[in-house]
Design an enzyme around this catalytic site. Structure first.
Site, mmCIF file in Angstrom:
data_model
loop_
_atom_site.group_PDB
_atom_site.id
_atom_site.type_symbol
_atom_site.label_atom_id
_atom_site.label_comp_id
_atom_site.label_asym_id
_atom_site.label_seq_id
_atom_site.Cartn_x
_atom_site.Cartn_y
_atom_site.Cartn_z
ATOM 1 N N ASP A 207 -31.056 -8.136 -18.622
ATOM 2 C CA ASP A 207 -32.457 -8.114 -18.183
ATOM 3 C C ASP A 207 -33.192 -9.385 -18.600
ATOM 4 O OD1 ASP A 207 -32.029 -5.432 -17.501
ATOM 5 O OD2 ASP A 207 -32.871 -4.678 -19.386
ATOM 6 N N TYR B 62 -23.020 -4.335 -27.401
ATOM 7 C CA TYR B 62 -24.396 -4.833 -27.448
ATOM 8 C C TYR B 62 -24.938 -4.613 -28.856
ATOM 9 C CZ TYR B 62 -25.071 -5.346 -22.399
ATOM 10 O OH TYR B 62 -25.013 -5.758 -21.100
#
Lengths: 246, 246
Positions: B54, B112
């Site tokens: 993002d 992540y």
């Protein structure tokens, strides 16, 4: 009216250095004094820093003091300052200190770190805090050269202000050069440093690391008391003031 | 014509995310393709990333592949790309790979990391890579809640795209929450993640940490398959793609 001691971190990238300057809005001292004026409702604020870092130089623990007329607690002062200061300046500690405490005059030692990086990739996440080298310097040679610098010497050859009238004698008692991955970190400890001194010392050691100056020439460079003899002033972004001793 | 595999780091702060978008100059894929076009002198460049981060999200080791027509060596390609890319994108590795290698389809796992910070001072030097919390969340409760998330589940409650037509089933096999000083770091490993999924998982776990959601409610939230039931999408700056497994 009480005297307060502050421990301050800052990312110097956006600033014209520590020292307040007429017509320059972006100085660390200026930003801090602005917030203290707002907090106390007076214009009579004089924040004394342990040293004056150059434009673009960072600090992890700059020490400063200031006499303030306030009823706020130490942690209320810290909270207020951190709320109104920009993101790149942080007040890490606020303490009431002795009336006679003076952050500059009482400092007996300082530690600076200069961080270099080399490699085929790029230091994306700390690119503002390292100086990127074109190639790897010879660390053993730099370490050897650094030994000539240890002790009490006239460091005139390493002073950025060539018209300096006051004494240029300083004592540097430790220089450590550490390798870790693609990083080379220089640590300097001494009783005080002249204008640009850490950057000129680093710039000269890097010339030794690249073979442009011999390690054994460091003695002559020091004794020459001539800025022309030493190496270039290393870029500001790799430099960080780490600690002030009292 | 050969297929090349790239390992890429980037500071996502200035970018509208990984994916090339018409009319948006600042995307990671766009910047990389621009340099590859210049390098090969063609406009026919299609760089395939392992995932689409993002806007504002960082990566330490995004993996990508691209078919290129060039006589340059792998290290020449790396050098060229790093010279022309901005400072906040780095190519850490370039390797010729199998023709059939596809960075997205062949990815079997991803890691992540989400980094939070709390305290009375401010995280000056990594302020762009952490999410600052107002207060310390309860890490034990968050860890307890995270256990309900482990395994193969329909993660529809944690999908930012509420109109997602494809399967929202994913396998998350590890969530680790580490405390270190003023930092709290969440590590997520799984076979794939939905849009905004790591940020919604983190936002929901933080709600548990603040006592606004009970750890044991996580099971119901997951089973509801309803985005309304989970917590807010945590801010992008704390998120970093760490590794892609093949």
């Amino acid at each position: 009216m009480r005297n307060y001691k502050f421990i301050i971190s800052y990312d110097g990238t956006r600033f014209y250095g520590w020292e307040r300057q007429p017509g320059k809005d972006m100085t660390i001292q200026g930003k801090l004094e602005e917030v203290l004026k707002k907090m106390t409702g007076t214009t009579d604020i004089n924040l004394i820093g342990a040293g004056r870092t150059d434009a673009g130089v960072h600090a992890r623990a700059m020490t400063a003091n200031c006499v303030l007329d306030t009823n706020m607690t130490e942690s209320e002062i810290q909270e207020y300052m951190n709320r109104y200061l920009p993101d790149d300046i942080s007040v890490n500690e606020v303490r009431i200190c002795a009336d006679r405490f003076h952050a500059r005059y009482n400092a007996i030692g300082k530690t600076y770190r200069y961080t270099c990086w080399y490699g085929a990739s790029k230091p994306v996440f700390d690119r503002k805090y390292v100086t990127v080298l074109e190639k790897k310097p010879d660390v053993d040679e730099m370490q050897k050269a650094s030994e000539y610098l240890i002790g009490t010497h006239d460091f005139k050859s390493f002073c950025g202000n060539t018209k300096m009238k006051k004494s240029t004698v300083r004592c540097v008692d430790n220089i450590k050069i550490e390798e870790s991955g693609n990083y080379i970190r220089f640590y300097f400890h001494g009783n005080g440093f002249l204008q640009n001194m850490v950057r000129i010392l680093t710039g000269t050691l890097l010339e030794v690391g690249y073979g442009n100056i011999k390690a054994d020439d460091m003695k002559d460079i020091l004794e020459a008391c001539d800025r022309q003899r030493s190496g270039p002033t290393a870029r500001p972004e790799g430099l960080c003031m780490m600690k002030v001793d009292y």
